[in-house]
Design a protein around this motif. Structure first.
Motif, mmCIF file in Angstrom:
data_model
loop_
_atom_site.group_PDB
_atom_site.id
_atom_site.type_symbol
_atom_site.label_atom_id
_atom_site.label_comp_id
_atom_site.label_asym_id
_atom_site.label_seq_id
_atom_site.Cartn_x
_atom_site.Cartn_y
_atom_site.Cartn_z
ATOM 1 N N TYR A 8 56.440 22.797 70.974
ATOM 2 C CA TYR A 8 56.560 24.164 70.729
ATOM 3 C C TYR A 8 54.785 24.724 70.557
ATOM 4 C CZ TYR A 8 57.947 28.909 69.703
ATOM 5 O OH TYR A 8 58.455 30.207 69.519
ATOM 6 N N LEU A 9 54.739 24.345 69.122
ATOM 7 C CA LEU A 9 53.400 25.402 69.169
ATOM 8 C C LEU A 9 52.741 24.900 69.691
ATOM 9 C CD1 LEU A 9 53.687 24.250 64.548
ATOM 10 C CD2 LEU A 9 53.698 26.396 65.748
ATOM 11 N N ASP A 10 52.518 23.476 70.349
ATOM 12 C CA ASP A 10 50.886 23.539 71.382
ATOM 13 C C ASP A 10 51.004 23.856 72.020
ATOM 14 O OD1 ASP A 10 48.871 22.106 72.311
ATOM 15 O OD2 ASP A 10 50.308 20.826 73.422
ATOM 16 N N SER A 11 52.704 24.189 73.469
ATOM 17 C CA SER A 11 53.091 25.343 74.119
ATOM 18 C C SER A 11 52.334 26.615 73.347
ATOM 19 C CB SER A 11 53.862 25.153 75.034
ATOM 20 O OG SER A 11 54.845 25.404 73.932
ATOM 21 N N PHE A 12 53.216 26.836 72.451
ATOM 22 C CA PHE A 12 52.523 28.351 72.237
ATOM 23 C C PHE A 12 50.988 29.224 71.926
ATOM 24 C CE2 PHE A 12 51.702 31.798 68.575
ATOM 25 C CZ PHE A 12 52.187 32.321 69.295
ATOM 26 N N THR A 13 50.251 27.982 71.416
ATOM 27 C CA THR A 13 48.761 28.090 70.927
ATOM 28 C C THR A 13 47.891 28.710 72.679
ATOM 29 O OG1 THR A 13 48.665 25.671 70.643
ATOM 30 C CG2 THR A 13 48.769 26.801 68.822
ATOM 31 N N LYS A 14 48.629 27.243 73.809
ATOM 32 C CA LYS A 14 48.187 27.310 74.693
ATOM 33 C C LYS A 14 47.907 28.427 75.527
ATOM 34 C CE LYS A 14 47.629 22.060 75.885
ATOM 35 N NZ LYS A 14 49.064 20.972 76.807
ATOM 36 N N LYS A 15 49.102 29.679 75.690
ATOM 37 C CA LYS A 15 49.341 31.017 75.979
ATOM 38 C C LYS A 15 48.803 31.400 75.185
ATOM 39 C CE LYS A 15 54.353 29.065 77.026
ATOM 40 N NZ LYS A 15 55.725 29.874 77.405
ATOM 41 N N ILE A 16 48.342 30.951 74.413
ATOM 42 C CA ILE A 16 48.052 33.037 72.939
ATOM 43 C C ILE A 16 46.590 32.687 73.716
ATOM 44 C CG2 ILE A 16 46.616 32.874 71.101
ATOM 45 C CD1 ILE A 16 49.965 33.690 71.479
ATOM 46 N N ILE A 17 45.326 30.890 73.802
ATOM 47 C CA ILE A 17 44.335 30.977 74.208
ATOM 48 C C ILE A 17 43.977 31.308 75.371
ATOM 49 C CG2 ILE A 17 42.838 29.965 74.274
ATOM 50 C CD1 ILE A 17 43.375 27.762 71.820
ATOM 51 N N LYS A 18 44.889 30.912 77.027
ATOM 52 C CA LYS A 18 45.024 31.910 77.720
ATOM 53 C C LYS A 18 45.231 32.760 78.162
ATOM 54 C CE LYS A 18 46.966 27.911 80.318
ATOM 55 N NZ LYS A 18 47.987 27.075 81.250
ATOM 56 N N LYS A 19 45.649 33.919 77.045
ATOM 57 C CA LYS A 19 45.771 35.140 77.177
ATOM 58 C C LYS A 19 44.852 36.294 76.580
ATOM 59 C CE LYS A 19 50.597 36.042 77.520
ATOM 60 N NZ LYS A 19 52.148 35.859 76.370
ATOM 61 N N ALA A 20 43.791 34.871 75.093
ATOM 62 C CA ALA A 20 42.846 36.391 74.635
ATOM 63 C C ALA A 20 41.573 35.884 75.399
ATOM 64 C CB ALA A 20 42.572 34.965 73.703
ATOM 65 N N SER A 21 41.006 37.140 75.992
ATOM 66 C CA SER A 21 39.528 36.991 76.685
ATOM 67 C C SER A 21 38.444 36.796 75.809
ATOM 68 C CB SER A 21 39.171 38.912 77.296
ATOM 69 O OG SER A 21 39.330 39.492 75.683
ATOM 70 N N LEU A 22 37.674 36.418 76.835
ATOM 71 C CA LEU A 22 36.242 35.294 76.237
ATOM 72 C C LEU A 22 35.247 36.352 75.515
ATOM 73 C CD1 LEU A 22 34.531 33.665 75.289
ATOM 74 C CD2 LEU A 22 33.396 32.900 77.903
ATOM 75 N N GLU A 23 35.002 36.698 73.931
ATOM 76 C CA GLU A 23 34.462 37.833 73.142
ATOM 77 C C GLU A 23 32.762 38.103 73.752
ATOM 78 O OE1 GLU A 23 35.645 39.405 69.959
ATOM 79 O OE2 GLU A 23 37.280 39.221 70.712
ATOM 80 N N SER A 24 31.926 38.603 74.302
ATOM 81 C CA SER A 24 30.889 38.699 74.236
ATOM 82 C C SER A 24 29.947 39.702 73.455
ATOM 83 C CB SER A 24 29.669 38.144 75.870
ATOM 84 O OG SER A 24 30.046 40.147 76.428
ATOM 85 N N PRO A 25 29.132 38.775 72.660
ATOM 86 C CA PRO A 25 28.244 39.496 71.928
ATOM 87 C C PRO A 25 27.362 41.231 72.078
ATOM 88 C CG PRO A 25 26.663 37.665 71.829
ATOM 89 C CD PRO A 25 28.542 37.876 72.832
ATOM 90 N N SER A 26 27.424 41.700 71.555
ATOM 91 C CA SER A 26 26.553 42.502 71.846
ATOM 92 C C SER A 26 24.558 42.752 72.792
ATOM 93 C CB SER A 26 26.039 44.317 71.061
ATOM 94 O OG SER A 26 25.579 43.704 69.981
ATOM 95 N N ILE A 27 24.192 43.901 73.487
ATOM 96 C CA ILE A 27 22.728 43.219 73.799
ATOM 97 C C ILE A 27 22.056 43.265 72.277
ATOM 98 C CG2 ILE A 27 20.569 44.179 74.922
ATOM 99 C CD1 ILE A 27 23.148 45.824 76.503
ATOM 100 N N HIS A 28 21.995 43.963 71.517
ATOM 101 C CA HIS A 28 20.922 43.876 70.433
ATOM 102 C C HIS A 28 21.869 42.777 69.090
ATOM 103 C CE1 HIS A 28 18.572 45.996 71.807
ATOM 104 N NE2 HIS A 28 19.974 47.402 72.435
ATOM 105 N N PHE A 29 22.412 42.102 69.977
ATOM 106 C CA PHE A 29 23.147 40.891 68.243
ATOM 107 C C PHE A 29 21.954 40.148 67.616
ATOM 108 C CE2 PHE A 29 24.956 37.085 67.042
ATOM 109 C CZ PHE A 29 26.179 37.704 66.504
ATOM 110 N N THR A 30 21.315 39.274 68.637
ATOM 111 C CA THR A 30 20.341 38.787 67.585
ATOM 112 C C THR A 30 19.380 39.834 67.305
ATOM 113 O OG1 THR A 30 20.613 36.961 69.423
ATOM 114 C CG2 THR A 30 17.892 36.918 67.780
#
Length: 137
Positions: A8-30
């Protein structure tokens, strides 16, 4: 029972990871991170202060020069000074001076001590520069 919870925990974490979007840093992050790192380096810089300030060295030097001047020029004009009133016979009659009166040093030992002092005076500036360069950022 434990296996069902793990599944149940494994399936729950897979669903959460799929729903989460990939965040990218801002242009002037570095550049922003590097400016913060530079600010931290500047704030943590060690400020070394000498034990004796320049004003104190000037005062010590002037006092020493004044004392030497007084001893050289002041004693010739005055016949009696306050040093004549002091009794130094206690120092000359002590057992310690009698023990040291028979002490002699060979020329080799005197040369070794003089050479050690000379090398010490030469090495101190080199070591100071070495450690100063080590602490520079």
């Amino acid at each position: 029972m434990k296996e069902n919870e793990d599944k149940y925990l494994d399936s729950f974490t897979k669903k959460i990871i799929k729903k989460a979007s990939l965040e990218s840093p801002s242009i002037h992050f570095t550049s922003e991170i590097m400016s913060q790192v530079k600010a931290l380096n500047k704030s943590k810089a060690i400020a070394y202060k000498p034990l004796i300030s320049k004003k104190a060295w000037v005062f010590i030097s002037l006092s020493f020069i004044g004392l030497c001047t007084y001893l050289i020029f002041g004693t010739e004009t005055q016949q009696s000074s306050w040093l004549n009133g002091l009794d130094f016979s206690l120092l000359s009659d002590s057992k310690f001076t009698n023990v040291l009166s028979g002490f002699t040093m060979s020329k080799t030992l005197m040369y070794a001590i003089a050479f050690f002092g000379l090398m010490l005076c030469i090495q101190i500036p080199f070591l100071k520069n070495y450690f100063d360069r080590q602490y520079e950022v």
